[in-house]
Design an enzyme around this catalytic site. Sequence first.
Site, mmCIF file in Angstrom:
data_model
loop_
_atom_site.group_PDB
_atom_site.id
_atom_site.type_symbol
_atom_site.label_atom_id
_atom_site.label_comp_id
_atom_site.label_asym_id
_atom_site.label_seq_id
_atom_site.Cartn_x
_atom_site.Cartn_y
_atom_site.Cartn_z
ATOM 1 N N LEU A 1 21.461 110.221 79.465
ATOM 2 C CA LEU A 1 20.583 109.543 81.078
ATOM 3 C C LEU A 1 20.105 108.538 81.118
ATOM 4 C CD1 LEU A 1 18.716 111.127 83.955
ATOM 5 C CD2 LEU A 1 16.800 111.373 82.077
ATOM 6 N N LYS B 1 20.307 113.588 86.813
ATOM 7 C CA LYS B 1 19.094 114.841 85.862
ATOM 8 C C LYS B 1 18.538 115.969 86.762
ATOM 9 C CE LYS B 1 14.034 113.522 84.637
ATOM 10 N NZ LYS B 1 14.207 113.574 83.280
ATOM 11 N N TYR C 1 15.361 116.585 89.554
ATOM 12 C CA TYR C 1 14.265 116.499 88.975
ATOM 13 C C TYR C 1 13.671 114.667 88.592
ATOM 14 C CZ TYR C 1 14.296 116.911 84.245
ATOM 15 O OH TYR C 1 14.940 116.330 82.462
ATOM 16 N N ARG D 1 23.468 134.411 98.189
ATOM 17 C CA ARG D 1 24.398 133.141 97.355
ATOM 18 C C ARG D 1 25.266 132.842 97.485
ATOM 19 N NH1 ARG D 1 26.475 134.737 92.593
ATOM 20 N NH2 ARG D 1 26.971 133.360 90.543
ATOM 21 N N GLU E 1 21.445 111.478 72.478
ATOM 22 C CA GLU E 1 20.060 111.343 72.894
ATOM 23 C C GLU E 1 19.316 112.669 72.330
ATOM 24 O OE1 GLU E 1 19.586 111.400 77.318
ATOM 25 O OE2 GLU E 1 21.295 112.905 77.263
ATOM 26 N N ARG F 1 16.418 106.273 90.711
ATOM 27 C CA ARG F 1 17.698 107.481 89.464
ATOM 28 C C ARG F 1 17.503 108.896 90.835
ATOM 29 N NH1 ARG F 1 15.874 108.846 83.910
ATOM 30 N NH2 ARG F 1 13.946 109.417 85.071
HETATM 31 N N1 PLP Z 1 17.574 111.957 78.390
HETATM 32 C C1 PLP Z 1 16.995 112.529 78.506
HETATM 33 C C2 PLP Z 1 17.707 114.121 78.101
HETATM 34 C C3 PLP Z 1 15.870 113.175 79.129
HETATM 35 O O1 PLP Z 1 15.563 114.479 79.617
HETATM 36 C C4 PLP Z 1 14.586 112.297 79.189
HETATM 37 C C5 PLP Z 1 13.886 112.226 80.522
HETATM 38 O O2 PLP Z 1 13.543 112.991 80.998
HETATM 39 C C6 PLP Z 1 15.417 111.288 79.178
HETATM 40 C C7 PLP Z 1 16.396 110.558 78.073
HETATM 41 C C8 PLP Z 1 14.096 109.953 79.142
HETATM 42 O O3 PLP Z 1 14.611 109.275 80.541
HETATM 43 P P1 PLP Z 1 12.887 108.567 81.377
HETATM 44 O O4 PLP Z 1 12.200 107.752 80.055
HETATM 45 O O5 PLP Z 1 13.684 108.449 82.021
HETATM 46 O O6 PLP Z 1 11.805 109.912 81.150
#
Ligand code: PLP
Length: 288
Positions: free
Chosen positions: A208, A152, A34, A102, A184, A53
Amino acid sequence: MTMRTVYVNGEYLPENEAKISIFDRGFLMADGVYEVTSVLDGKLIDFDGHAKRLERSLNELDMPHPDVLPDLLEVHRELVRLNGIEEGMIYLQITRGAPGDRDFVFPDPETTKPTVVLFTQNKPGLADSPAAKKGIKVISIEDQRWARRDIKTVQLLFPSMGKMMAKAAGVDDAWMVEDGAVTEGTSNNAYIIKNNTIITRHLGNEILHGITRAAVLRFAREAQMQVEERSFTIAEAQDADEAFITSASTFVMPVVEVDGVAVGNGTPGPVAARLREIYLDESRKVAI
Ligand code: PLP
C-alpha cells in the site's frame, strides 16, 4: 462507549440506527475500499493524500464515484464536530453498493449506487502514545495477500490473521515477507535504518502506498537524511541500527525486536524518534 453519530449514504444517524443491506457487495464480496484519517487537535491530518488515494482505489476497481465524493472533507469535519473528537480517527468505507441479489458480475452503476459509510474512533492520547516510547516487537510471516495491495480494499482477512499470529507469539505486529523480502506490516509500512540511511520498500503493486510514508520520506529528505527505496530482508532488519513503521494511526512507531532479535540496542532509536517528532509537528501545522 457513548453513542456515536455516524454517516450513512447522506444521513447523520446514531450508530445503532445506521443500516446496510445484506446484499451490499462490501459484505458479500469485500467489494469495497476504505481510508483512515487521523485527527489531532480536532483537525484532519493528511486529508488531501487520503482523498487522492481513495479516488485512485475507486478508479482501479472501476467503482463508480459516489455523489458525495467532492464533499467528503465537509462530512469528515461534521463528524469530528458532532462527536467532539480532539484525537482519534475517521474511518471511511465505500462499497459497490447493494444490487438486491448476489452476483459476481458488477451491478449497473445507473441503478446501484455506491454505499458510503463514515464513523469516528475517539482515541485520546493517540499522539502521546506510551508504545512510541517503548517501541513494538514484530514477527515475520509469509505474505499471503492478493497481488493488488496498492488498492486499499476492505479485504483484510489475512492482515487480521497476521495480527492474531503476532498476538499468539506474544508480540505486537507482523511484517510480511515475499520472495525473501519484507513487503510491509499488517497495517503499516516497514522501515529500517542502517548507517543513518532510511530504507523502505519501493512502491509497486506489492504494498500500500502509505500516505504517512509519503509525508515521512518528504520530511526526511527535507532534513537532509538519506533515503533508499528498496527491498530489505529480515536478516538486514535484525542487523539494522533502528527500525520503525508508519501509518495514519501510529504515525512513526519504533520497532525494537524482529523475530526475537533486538534491533540496535533494543530500545527506540534517535532517528525514529526525530522522524516522529518532525511528522507530528509538521502535520499538525497543516492539518485542516
Ligand atoms: N500498509 C498497509 C497494508 C496498511 O493497511 C496501511 C494502513 O492502513 C499502511 C500501509 C499505512 O498507510 P497510511 O500511512 O496511509 O495509513
